[in-house]
Scaffold this motif. Structure first.
Motif, short mmCIF file in Angstrom:
data_model
loop_
_atom_site.label_atom_id
_atom_site.label_comp_id
_atom_site.label_asym_id
_atom_site.label_seq_id
_atom_site.Cartn_x
_atom_site.Cartn_y
_atom_site.Cartn_z
N GLY A 1 0.82 -1.21 -0.06
CA GLY A 1 -0.16 -0.03 -0.16
C GLY A 1 0.82 1.11 0.16
N ILE A 2 1.96 1.23 0.84
CA ILE A 2 2.71 2.70 1.01
C ILE A 2 3.58 2.69 -0.32
CG2 ILE A 2 4.66 1.55 2.15
CD1 ILE A 2 3.01 4.61 3.04
N THR A 3 4.10 1.60 -0.86
CA THR A 3 5.00 1.60 -2.15
C THR A 3 4.13 2.08 -3.17
OG1 THR A 3 4.78 -0.58 -2.15
CG2 THR A 3 6.64 0.40 -1.31
N ILE A 4 2.88 1.48 -3.30
CA ILE A 4 1.78 1.88 -4.40
C ILE A 4 1.54 3.47 -4.18
CG2 ILE A 4 -0.55 1.67 -5.31
CD1 ILE A 4 -0.32 -1.20 -4.93
N THR A 5 1.32 3.99 -3.26
CA THR A 5 0.92 5.18 -2.78
C THR A 5 1.94 5.92 -3.32
OG1 THR A 5 -0.45 4.70 -0.87
CG2 THR A 5 0.26 6.87 -0.93
N ALA A 6 3.37 5.88 -2.87
CA ALA A 6 4.55 6.70 -3.38
C ALA A 6 4.62 6.72 -4.50
CB ALA A 6 5.60 5.95 -2.37
N GLY A 7 4.56 5.30 -5.30
CA GLY A 7 4.50 5.44 -6.72
C GLY A 7 3.57 6.31 -7.56
N ARG A 8 2.51 6.36 -7.03
CA ARG A 8 1.28 7.05 -7.56
C ARG A 8 1.75 8.67 -7.47
NH1 ARG A 8 -0.66 7.92 -10.57
NH2 ARG A 8 -2.89 7.98 -10.30
N VAL A 9 2.24 9.06 -6.28
CA VAL A 9 2.55 10.36 -5.94
C VAL A 9 3.76 10.86 -6.89
CG1 VAL A 9 3.64 11.94 -4.42
CG2 VAL A 9 1.90 10.47 -3.49
N MET A 10 4.55 9.78 -7.45
CA MET A 10 5.72 10.22 -8.45
C MET A 10 5.01 9.94 -9.82
SD MET A 10 8.59 7.70 -6.54
CE MET A 10 8.95 7.78 -4.83
N ARG A 11 3.66 9.91 -9.84
CA ARG A 11 2.90 10.10 -11.20
C ARG A 11 3.15 8.84 -12.05
NH1 ARG A 11 1.12 15.57 -11.91
NH2 ARG A 11 1.96 16.90 -10.17
N LEU A 12 3.38 7.61 -11.37
CA LEU A 12 3.40 6.36 -12.06
C LEU A 12 2.11 6.01 -12.54
CD1 LEU A 12 5.99 4.04 -10.27
CD2 LEU A 12 6.14 4.67 -12.55
N ASP A 13 1.95 5.44 -13.44
CA ASP A 13 0.79 4.71 -14.00
C ASP A 13 0.26 3.74 -12.80
OD1 ASP A 13 1.26 2.10 -15.18
OD2 ASP A 13 2.68 3.68 -16.17
N ARG A 14 -0.70 3.30 -12.76
CA ARG A 14 -1.23 2.34 -11.54
C ARG A 14 -0.75 0.71 -11.98
NH1 ARG A 14 -6.36 5.28 -12.98
NH2 ARG A 14 -6.76 6.59 -11.21
N ASP A 15 -0.58 0.65 -13.30
CA ASP A 15 0.06 -0.82 -13.43
C ASP A 15 1.66 -0.86 -12.92
OD1 ASP A 15 -0.01 -3.41 -14.99
OD2 ASP A 15 1.85 -2.53 -15.76
N GLY A 16 2.14 0.43 -13.47
CA GLY A 16 3.64 0.38 -12.92
C GLY A 16 3.93 0.56 -11.56
N ALA A 17 2.81 1.16 -10.75
CA ALA A 17 3.21 1.40 -9.35
C ALA A 17 2.92 -0.23 -8.69
CB ALA A 17 2.14 2.38 -8.62
N ALA A 18 1.88 -0.99 -9.25
CA ALA A 18 1.82 -2.19 -8.63
C ALA A 18 2.94 -3.17 -9.18
CB ALA A 18 0.55 -2.75 -9.22
N ARG A 19 3.34 -2.96 -10.21
CA ARG A 19 4.56 -3.93 -10.54
C ARG A 19 5.82 -3.43 -9.63
NH1 ARG A 19 4.27 -6.87 -15.08
NH2 ARG A 19 2.24 -6.76 -16.33
N PHE A 20 6.03 -2.05 -9.59
CA PHE A 20 7.24 -1.81 -8.63
C PHE A 20 7.00 -2.30 -7.47
CE2 PHE A 20 9.74 2.01 -10.71
CZ PHE A 20 10.99 1.18 -10.56
N SER A 21 5.94 -2.21 -6.78
CA SER A 21 5.60 -2.76 -5.35
C SER A 21 5.93 -4.18 -5.49
CB SER A 21 4.30 -2.47 -5.00
OG SER A 21 3.77 -3.19 -3.63
N PHE A 22 5.88 -5.03 -6.32
CA PHE A 22 5.92 -6.48 -6.19
C PHE A 22 7.51 -6.71 -6.58
CE2 PHE A 22 1.46 -7.08 -8.42
CZ PHE A 22 0.75 -7.02 -6.99
N LEU A 23 7.93 -5.89 -7.32
CA LEU A 23 9.48 -6.13 -7.63
C LEU A 23 10.42 -5.65 -6.31
CD1 LEU A 23 10.09 -4.59 -11.36
CD2 LEU A 23 10.25 -7.11 -10.50
#
Length: 312
Positions: A205-227
């Protein structure tokens, strides 16, 4: 990994976990039962990979169910936690195996050339740098976290707060892909990930939140979180596995629950990854925001009603 393979493997693994539970392999009624381990393994696999806090749910489920064995037997609890995280780690590694191998090769290539140039090389270094803050925080603050955090009332607050932050972050535009982020973004992501050591925050949740604040697309935020899960959880599993399992003494009654819990976490983790990636391609993270707020409200109501104590 193709969807047909995901569902076939997940189905077979979950069926095996269910069979082992039914026939009572290694089951010890005086310890954690296989049935309880099955439930907790399913909870771990789903909540570790969805932005709703696995550590929080692994406390709330025994709390509301009045399963006190893990709370009363800390050594068993810590070792069982390693087994559950091993299950989700294997799920992520299996699902993203090709990506992981490609990124490792890209990272090794930068060492020889001494420069970072391709998107894969930037992602590889991003993952490595973002892992460091969480690793240091976990290593240095493990006892403080275990002693002061993780009470149901605290989890309720963090679930609600994290839900609000995710809702705000998800309103940012989707302007970037994973390869567009740099090392300064990785430091911010790493600091955010360190906050997830508090049950209720949610690592994904917190990594997806940070990713979206960085303006990552939703798929990219989720993939980054998994990696990011791969090196973070791998480090924790290896460290706890060595200290609690290899150098320690396995607690009595561990065989059945550990096997069932690990299999359940692996199978449900595969399903959670595939479902989330498919879901966020056409939906916002709003459903998870609502879920977090609802669970937080339920926990508060249970405490206020006197059905369960605020601590566990």
């Amino acid at each position: 990994m193709r969807r047909s393979v995901v569902y076939s493997v997940a189905g077979a693994v979950l069926a095996l976990a269910l069979v082992l539970t039914v026939i009572g392999v290694g089951d010890d009624p005086s310890a954690l039962t296989n049935g309880q381990a099955l439930v907790l393994g399913l909870v771990q696999g789903l909540t570790e990979l969805l932005p709703i806090s696995s550590s929080g749910h692994l406390i709330l489920v025994p709390w509301v169910s009045d399963w006190t064995y893990l709370e009363q037997n800390d050594r068993f609890n810590q070792t069982f936690d390693v087994a559950l995280h091993l299950g989700t780690l294997v799920a992520v590694a299996a699902y993203f195996w090709a990506d992981a191998v490609r990124l490792v090769r890209a990272w090794v290539g930068t060492l020889g050339r001494r420069r970072i140039s391709t998107p894969d090389e930037r992602i590889a270094w991003f993952v490595l740098v973002a892992t460091i803050p969480a690793g240091l925080a976990g290593f240095l603050g493990e006892d403080v976290i275990a002693d002061t955090l993780g009470e149901p009332w605290q989890i309720a607050i963090l679930l609600a707060l994290g839900g609000v932050l995710l809702w705000v972050a998800d309103r940012f535009p989707q302007e970037r892909e994973m390869g567009d982020l740099g090392l300064r973004h990785a430091v911010v992501m790493g600091l955010a990930q360190a906050l997830a050591l508090a049950p209720g925050v949610s690592r994904s949740g917190i990594t997806i939140t940070a990713g979206r604040v960085m303006r990552l697309d939703r798929d990219g935020a989720a993939r980054f979180s998994f990696l990011l899960l791969l090196p973070t959880v791998l480090g924790a599993v290896v460290f706890k596995g060595v200290t609690d399992v290899l150098l320690g003494e396995l607690p009595g009654g561990w065989t059945g629950p550990f096997l069932v819990g690990t299999l359940a976490a692996f199978g449900s983790g595969l399903l959670a990854i595939d479902w989330l990636l498919g879901y966020v391609r056409s939906h916002t993270y709003g459903a998870f925001v609502v879920y977090r707020l609802v669970i937080a409200a339920i926990v508060v109501l249970v405490i206020v009603s006197g059905a369960r104590a605020a601590t566990f």
